[in-house]
Design a protein around this motif. Structure first.
Motif, mmCIF file in Angstrom:
data_model
loop_
_atom_site.group_PDB
_atom_site.id
_atom_site.type_symbol
_atom_site.label_atom_id
_atom_site.label_comp_id
_atom_site.label_asym_id
_atom_site.label_seq_id
_atom_site.Cartn_x
_atom_site.Cartn_y
_atom_site.Cartn_z
ATOM 1 N N LYS A 87 0.812 -1.208 0.000
ATOM 2 C CA LYS A 87 0.000 0.000 0.000
ATOM 3 C C LYS A 87 0.849 1.263 0.000
ATOM 4 O O LYS A 87 0.387 2.327 -0.390
ATOM 5 C CB LYS A 87 -0.943 -0.004 1.202
ATOM 6 C CG LYS A 87 -2.003 -1.100 1.145
ATOM 7 C CD LYS A 87 -2.955 -1.011 2.324
ATOM 8 C CE LYS A 87 -4.032 -2.084 2.235
ATOM 9 N NZ LYS A 87 -4.983 -2.031 3.382
ATOM 10 N N ARG A 89 5.226 2.825 -0.270
ATOM 11 C CA ARG A 89 6.573 2.538 -0.750
ATOM 12 C C ARG A 89 7.366 1.764 0.296
ATOM 13 O O ARG A 89 7.424 2.156 1.470
ATOM 14 C CB ARG A 89 7.309 3.845 -1.077
ATOM 15 C CG ARG A 89 8.736 3.631 -1.606
ATOM 16 C CD ARG A 89 9.447 4.960 -1.790
ATOM 17 N NE ARG A 89 10.830 4.754 -2.181
ATOM 18 C CZ ARG A 89 11.253 4.719 -3.444
ATOM 19 N NH1 ARG A 89 10.400 4.877 -4.416
ATOM 20 N NH2 ARG A 89 12.531 4.517 -3.719
ATOM 21 N N TYR A 104 1.637 1.149 -6.148
ATOM 22 C CA TYR A 104 1.370 0.221 -5.054
ATOM 23 C C TYR A 104 -0.092 -0.199 -5.088
ATOM 24 O O TYR A 104 -0.997 0.634 -5.179
ATOM 25 C CB TYR A 104 1.704 0.878 -3.716
ATOM 26 C CG TYR A 104 3.064 1.526 -3.748
ATOM 27 C CD1 TYR A 104 4.217 0.762 -3.683
ATOM 28 C CD2 TYR A 104 3.189 2.908 -3.906
ATOM 29 C CE1 TYR A 104 5.462 1.343 -3.752
ATOM 30 C CE2 TYR A 104 4.438 3.497 -3.979
ATOM 31 C CZ TYR A 104 5.572 2.710 -3.901
ATOM 32 O OH TYR A 104 6.806 3.292 -3.981
#
Length: 222
Positions: A87, A89, A104
Motif C-alpha cells: 500500500k 513505498r 502500489y
C-alpha cells in the motif's frame, strides 16, 4: 477469437497506416508481465551412486511484481512501471528502483487508477518529447494494447484523443499472435529471468531471507 476477427483487426490497422503513415518511432505497444520467485524449477543434483534420494529446497512462496512496459517499433521506451503488492513505498535500498516508476496495489496487479496515472504522467509526456525529438509536431501516434479491463478507462481514451494518439485494442485472447511485446521483448525477458531466478533459487538460501531482502533480490533479478 476467430479468423475473421484477426483479419478485421489487421484491415483496421492497414487503414490507419494508410491514412496516418506512422513512422516507427510513433508506434507503441504496452503490456504487463508477471515477475515472481514463486515458481518450480528443476535443479541438477549430483550424489554418490548409492546415496539416499537427494532433496532440493523449494523456494518459499511470497509476493510477485507486475512490470508494465511500453516500447516503440524503433526501440524507444518511456520509463517502465513496477506495481508492488503493497500500500505504500517499501524501505528498499535497491539501485534497481531508480530504473522504474513505482505504483502500489495490495494484490500487486495493475488497476484502472494506476493505468490512468501511467498514461497521463509518463506515456503522454514521453510522446510529447518524442514529437520534439523527431521534429514531427503534428504526427499522429499509434498505441496498441490488449483488452485488459483497465483499457476501457474513459479518462485514458480522452487523454489519448486530445493528444492525437490513436488507441487500438488487440482482439481478445490474441496476445500470442498479435501482441508485439509478447512475441518479442517479453519472450526474451522471461527466458533470461527464469534462468537467473533458477540459478538463485537453487542455492537454497531463500528461506533465510526477510521479505525486504526477497523484494530486493527479485528487483535485481528483473
Amino acid at each position: 477469437m476467430g479468423q475473421q476477427t484477426i483479419i478485421d483487426f489487421f484491415n483496421e490497422l492497414k487503414y490507419l497506416f494508410e491514412i496516418n503513415q506512422y513512422p516507427a518511432h510513433s508506434i507503441f505497444n504496452l503490456d504487463e508481465t508477471f515477475v515472481s520467485f514463486d515458481q518450480h524449477f528443476k535443479c541438477k543434483v549430483i550424489t554418490e551412486i548409492h546415496s539416499k534420494k537427494p532433496s532440493v529446497p523449494i523456494v518459499p512462496t511470497f509476493e510477485h511484481l507486475t512490470s508494465v512496459c511500453c516500447i516503440s517499433a524503433n526501440g524507444e521506451w518511456p520509463t517502465p512501471l513496477l506495481v508492488l503488492p503493497l500500500k505504500t513505498r517499501p524501505d528498499l535500498s535497491c539501485s534497481s528502483l531508480n530504473l522504474f516508476a513505482l505504483a502500489y496495489q495490495s494484490n500487486g496487479w495493475i488497476d484502472t487508477n494506476i493505468y490512468e496515472n501511467y498514461i497521463q504522467h509518463i506515456f503522454i509526456p514521453f510522446v510529447q518529447n518524442s514529437r520534439i525529438l523527431h521534429k514531427c509536431p503534428n504526427q499522429r501516434y499509434l498505441f496498441l494494447v490488449d483488452q485488459h479491463s483497465t483499457r476501457n478507462s474513459e479518462l485514458v481514451m480522452k487523454l489519448l484523443f486530445d493528444h492525437n494518439i490513436d488507441y487500438v485494442l488487440l482482439p481478445a485472447h490474441s496476445s500470442t499472435i498479435c501482441q508485439p511485446l509478447d512475441l518479442t521483448v517479453f519472450g526474451v525477458f522471461k527466458m533470461l529471468l527464469t534462468k537467473r531466478i533458477q540459478s538463485m533459487a537453487c542455492d537454497g538460501k531463500f528461506g533465510e531471507l526477510s521479505n525486504t531482502e526477497k523484494r530486493v533480490r527479485l528487483l535485481d533479478a528483473a
